[in-house]
Design a protein around this motif. Structure first.
Motif, PDB file in Angstrom:
ATOM      1  N   LYS A  30      44.132 -28.796  40.218  1.00  0.00           N
ATOM      2  CA  LYS A  30      43.606 -27.366  39.623  1.00  0.00           C
ATOM      3  C   LYS A  30      42.021 -27.400  39.506  1.00  0.00           C
ATOM      4  O   LYS A  30      41.551 -28.407  38.876  1.00  0.00           O
ATOM      5  CB  LYS A  30      44.178 -27.248  38.318  1.00  0.00           C
ATOM      6  CG  LYS A  30      43.845 -25.796  37.642  1.00  0.00           C
ATOM      7  CD  LYS A  30      44.509 -25.553  36.394  1.00  0.00           C
ATOM      8  CE  LYS A  30      44.202 -24.288  35.870  1.00  0.00           C
ATOM      9  NZ  LYS A  30      45.022 -23.979  34.502  1.00  0.00           N
ATOM     10  N   VAL A  31      41.286 -26.566  39.908  1.00  0.00           N
ATOM     11  CA  VAL A  31      40.056 -26.270  39.802  1.00  0.00           C
ATOM     12  C   VAL A  31      39.694 -24.944  39.026  1.00  0.00           C
ATOM     13  O   VAL A  31      40.640 -24.211  39.341  1.00  0.00           O
ATOM     14  CB  VAL A  31      39.126 -26.693  41.017  1.00  0.00           C
ATOM     15  CG1 VAL A  31      39.161 -28.046  41.348  1.00  0.00           C
ATOM     16  CG2 VAL A  31      39.694 -25.547  42.315  1.00  0.00           C
ATOM     17  N   SER A  32      38.568 -24.835  38.510  1.00  0.00           N
ATOM     18  CA  SER A  32      38.183 -23.556  37.949  1.00  0.00           C
ATOM     19  C   SER A  32      36.991 -23.187  37.938  1.00  0.00           C
ATOM     20  O   SER A  32      36.063 -24.072  38.063  1.00  0.00           O
ATOM     21  CB  SER A  32      38.837 -23.732  36.431  1.00  0.00           C
ATOM     22  OG  SER A  32      38.113 -24.619  35.800  1.00  0.00           O
ATOM     23  N   PRO A  33      36.345 -21.943  37.850  1.00  0.00           N
ATOM     24  CA  PRO A  33      35.114 -21.586  37.727  1.00  0.00           C
ATOM     25  C   PRO A  33      34.487 -22.085  36.458  1.00  0.00           C
ATOM     26  O   PRO A  33      35.245 -22.121  35.433  1.00  0.00           O
ATOM     27  CB  PRO A  33      35.057 -20.196  38.143  1.00  0.00           C
ATOM     28  CG  PRO A  33      36.479 -19.631  37.670  1.00  0.00           C
ATOM     29  CD  PRO A  33      37.340 -20.669  37.861  1.00  0.00           C
ATOM     30  N   GLY A  49      42.292 -21.797  43.494  1.00  0.00           N
ATOM     31  CA  GLY A  49      42.574 -22.310  42.253  1.00  0.00           C
ATOM     32  C   GLY A  49      43.127 -23.665  42.362  1.00  0.00           C
ATOM     33  O   GLY A  49      43.027 -24.521  41.362  1.00  0.00           O
ATOM     34  N   PHE A  50      43.511 -24.135  43.428  1.00  0.00           N
ATOM     35  CA  PHE A  50      43.999 -25.563  43.659  1.00  0.00           C
ATOM     36  C   PHE A  50      43.240 -26.095  44.973  1.00  0.00           C
ATOM     37  O   PHE A  50      43.194 -25.279  45.952  1.00  0.00           O
ATOM     38  CB  PHE A  50      45.270 -25.429  43.464  1.00  0.00           C
ATOM     39  CG  PHE A  50      46.087 -25.195  42.395  1.00  0.00           C
ATOM     40  CD1 PHE A  50      46.331 -26.233  41.488  1.00  0.00           C
ATOM     41  CD2 PHE A  50      46.518 -23.916  42.165  1.00  0.00           C
ATOM     42  CE1 PHE A  50      47.169 -25.763  40.155  1.00  0.00           C
ATOM     43  CE2 PHE A  50      47.095 -23.451  41.010  1.00  0.00           C
ATOM     44  CZ  PHE A  50      47.473 -24.614  39.950  1.00  0.00           C
ATOM     45  N   ILE A  51      43.149 -27.411  44.980  1.00  0.00           N
ATOM     46  CA  ILE A  51      42.580 -27.878  46.129  1.00  0.00           C
ATOM     47  C   ILE A  51      43.566 -29.156  46.395  1.00  0.00           C
ATOM     48  O   ILE A  51      44.390 -29.776  45.383  1.00  0.00           O
ATOM     49  CB  ILE A  51      41.435 -28.424  46.012  1.00  0.00           C
ATOM     50  CG1 ILE A  51      41.075 -29.626  45.123  1.00  0.00           C
ATOM     51  CG2 ILE A  51      40.480 -27.536  46.081  1.00  0.00           C
ATOM     52  CD1 ILE A  51      39.882 -30.270  45.020  1.00  0.00           C
ATOM     53  N   GLY A  52      43.717 -29.733  47.695  1.00  0.00           N
ATOM     54  CA  GLY A  52      44.598 -30.729  47.907  1.00  0.00           C
ATOM     55  C   GLY A  52      45.420 -30.550  49.136  1.00  0.00           C
ATOM     56  O   GLY A  52      44.930 -29.621  49.798  1.00  0.00           O
ATOM     57  N   VAL A  82      48.888 -33.972  33.481  1.00  0.00           N
ATOM     58  CA  VAL A  82      50.076 -33.316  34.356  1.00  0.00           C
ATOM     59  C   VAL A  82      49.714 -31.636  34.212  1.00  0.00           C
ATOM     60  O   VAL A  82      50.134 -31.083  35.226  1.00  0.00           O
ATOM     61  CB  VAL A  82      51.467 -33.514  33.566  1.00  0.00           C
ATOM     62  CG1 VAL A  82      51.665 -32.955  32.414  1.00  0.00           C
ATOM     63  CG2 VAL A  82      52.382 -33.286  34.807  1.00  0.00           C
ATOM     64  N   SER A  83      49.109 -31.108  33.399  1.00  0.00           N
ATOM     65  CA  SER A  83      48.747 -29.840  33.358  1.00  0.00           C
ATOM     66  C   SER A  83      47.840 -29.286  34.245  1.00  0.00           C
ATOM     67  O   SER A  83      47.652 -28.261  34.694  1.00  0.00           O
ATOM     68  CB  SER A  83      48.208 -29.400  31.988  1.00  0.00           C
ATOM     69  OG  SER A  83      46.881 -29.831  31.725  1.00  0.00           O
ATOM     70  N   SER A 105      31.711 -33.000  37.671  1.00  0.00           N
ATOM     71  CA  SER A 105      32.562 -33.950  37.152  1.00  0.00           C
ATOM     72  C   SER A 105      33.597 -33.509  36.387  1.00  0.00           C
ATOM     73  O   SER A 105      34.443 -34.121  36.168  1.00  0.00           O
ATOM     74  CB  SER A 105      31.597 -34.805  36.374  1.00  0.00           C
ATOM     75  OG  SER A 105      31.096 -34.279  35.075  1.00  0.00           O
ATOM     76  N   LYS A 106      33.657 -32.300  35.877  1.00  0.00           N
ATOM     77  CA  LYS A 106      34.849 -31.608  35.091  1.00  0.00           C
ATOM     78  C   LYS A 106      35.654 -30.720  35.919  1.00  0.00           C
ATOM     79  O   LYS A 106      36.302 -29.889  35.378  1.00  0.00           O
ATOM     80  CB  LYS A 106      34.153 -30.796  33.827  1.00  0.00           C
ATOM     81  CG  LYS A 106      33.577 -31.892  32.791  1.00  0.00           C
ATOM     82  CD  LYS A 106      32.966 -30.915  31.704  1.00  0.00           C
ATOM     83  CE  LYS A 106      32.444 -31.844  30.746  1.00  0.00           C
ATOM     84  NZ  LYS A 106      31.693 -31.067  29.502  1.00  0.00           N
ATOM     85  N   LEU A 107      35.414 -30.721  37.350  1.00  0.00           N
ATOM     86  CA  LEU A 107      36.151 -29.733  38.298  1.00  0.00           C
ATOM     87  C   LEU A 107      35.915 -28.224  37.886  1.00  0.00           C
ATOM     88  O   LEU A 107      36.853 -27.718  38.194  1.00  0.00           O
ATOM     89  CB  LEU A 107      37.710 -30.227  38.206  1.00  0.00           C
ATOM     90  CG  LEU A 107      38.289 -31.575  38.433  1.00  0.00           C
ATOM     91  CD1 LEU A 107      39.785 -31.654  38.375  1.00  0.00           C
ATOM     92  CD2 LEU A 107      37.982 -31.760  39.989  1.00  0.00           C
ATOM     93  N   ASN A 108      34.882 -28.023  37.898  1.00  0.00           N
ATOM     94  CA  ASN A 108      34.331 -26.530  37.557  1.00  0.00           C
ATOM     95  C   ASN A 108      33.231 -26.369  39.040  1.00  0.00           C
ATOM     96  O   ASN A 108      32.744 -27.267  39.473  1.00  0.00           O
ATOM     97  CB  ASN A 108      33.335 -26.290  36.401  1.00  0.00           C
ATOM     98  CG  ASN A 108      34.442 -26.737  35.163  1.00  0.00           C
ATOM     99  OD1 ASN A 108      35.544 -26.370  35.177  1.00  0.00           O
ATOM    100  ND2 ASN A 108      33.792 -26.900  34.071  1.00  0.00           N
ATOM    101  N   TYR A 109      33.304 -25.071  39.296  1.00  0.00           N
ATOM    102  CA  TYR A 109      32.294 -24.767  40.136  1.00  0.00           C
ATOM    103  C   TYR A 109      31.699 -23.460  39.829  1.00  0.00           C
ATOM    104  O   TYR A 109      32.176 -22.632  39.142  1.00  0.00           O
ATOM    105  CB  TYR A 109      33.199 -24.670  41.892  1.00  0.00           C
ATOM    106  CG  TYR A 109      34.262 -23.673  41.749  1.00  0.00           C
ATOM    107  CD1 TYR A 109      33.969 -22.301  42.441  1.00  0.00           C
ATOM    108  CD2 TYR A 109      35.511 -23.977  41.471  1.00  0.00           C
ATOM    109  CE1 TYR A 109      34.949 -21.342  42.551  1.00  0.00           C
ATOM    110  CE2 TYR A 109      36.250 -22.968  41.400  1.00  0.00           C
ATOM    111  CZ  TYR A 109      36.262 -21.719  41.970  1.00  0.00           C
ATOM    112  OH  TYR A 109      37.141 -20.829  42.108  1.00  0.00           O
TER     113      TYR A 109
END
Length: 126
Positions: A30-33, A49-52, A82-83, A105-109
């Protein structure tokens, strides 16, 4: 107070789904703005919303997993709660690349508009 807490706990338990992953499973991350940043009153519905998917290397504790991340994400720690994971049920060829997104580093963009489609000027009466 105990009665109210028990009611809330049963409400949560009915909607909670246990996620148990095994080594070699494939998951989406999960990634988020960036929180608080809204561009032109839209959140970007088409932004991913998700990468992979990424391969699970091992389980760390009860609710965390270590992933096999590519070199593009080497600045991010490979252990996730896991969330932040969703089990990938697609075939092995399906892939959402993180290349088009600048992740911190916090998976935000940061969402930025490509073009301005329409504008409107308002005149205030005094």
């Amino acid at each position: 107070m105990k009665f109210a807490q028990g009611g809330q706990q049963s409400y949560v338990d009915n909607r909670r789904r246990p996620i148990v992953l095994e080594a070699e499973d494939r998951v989406m991350l999960k990634v988020s703005p960036w929180k608080g940043i809204i561009r032109f009153c839209e959140r970007g519905k088409t932004s991913p919303g998700f990468i992979g998917p990424f391969r699970v290397l091992s389980r760390v504790g009860e609710v965390a997993y270590r992933l096999d991340l590519p070199d593009e994400l080497d600045g991010i720690r490979p252990t996730f709660h896991v969330s932040h994971l969703r089990k990938c049920l697609a075939d092995k060829e399906a892939h959402v690349p993180p290349g088009g997104i600048e992740l911190d580093s916090k998976l935000n963009y940061d969402e930025e508009p490509i073009t301005i489609i329409d504008h409107q000027e308002k005149a205030f009466e005094e």
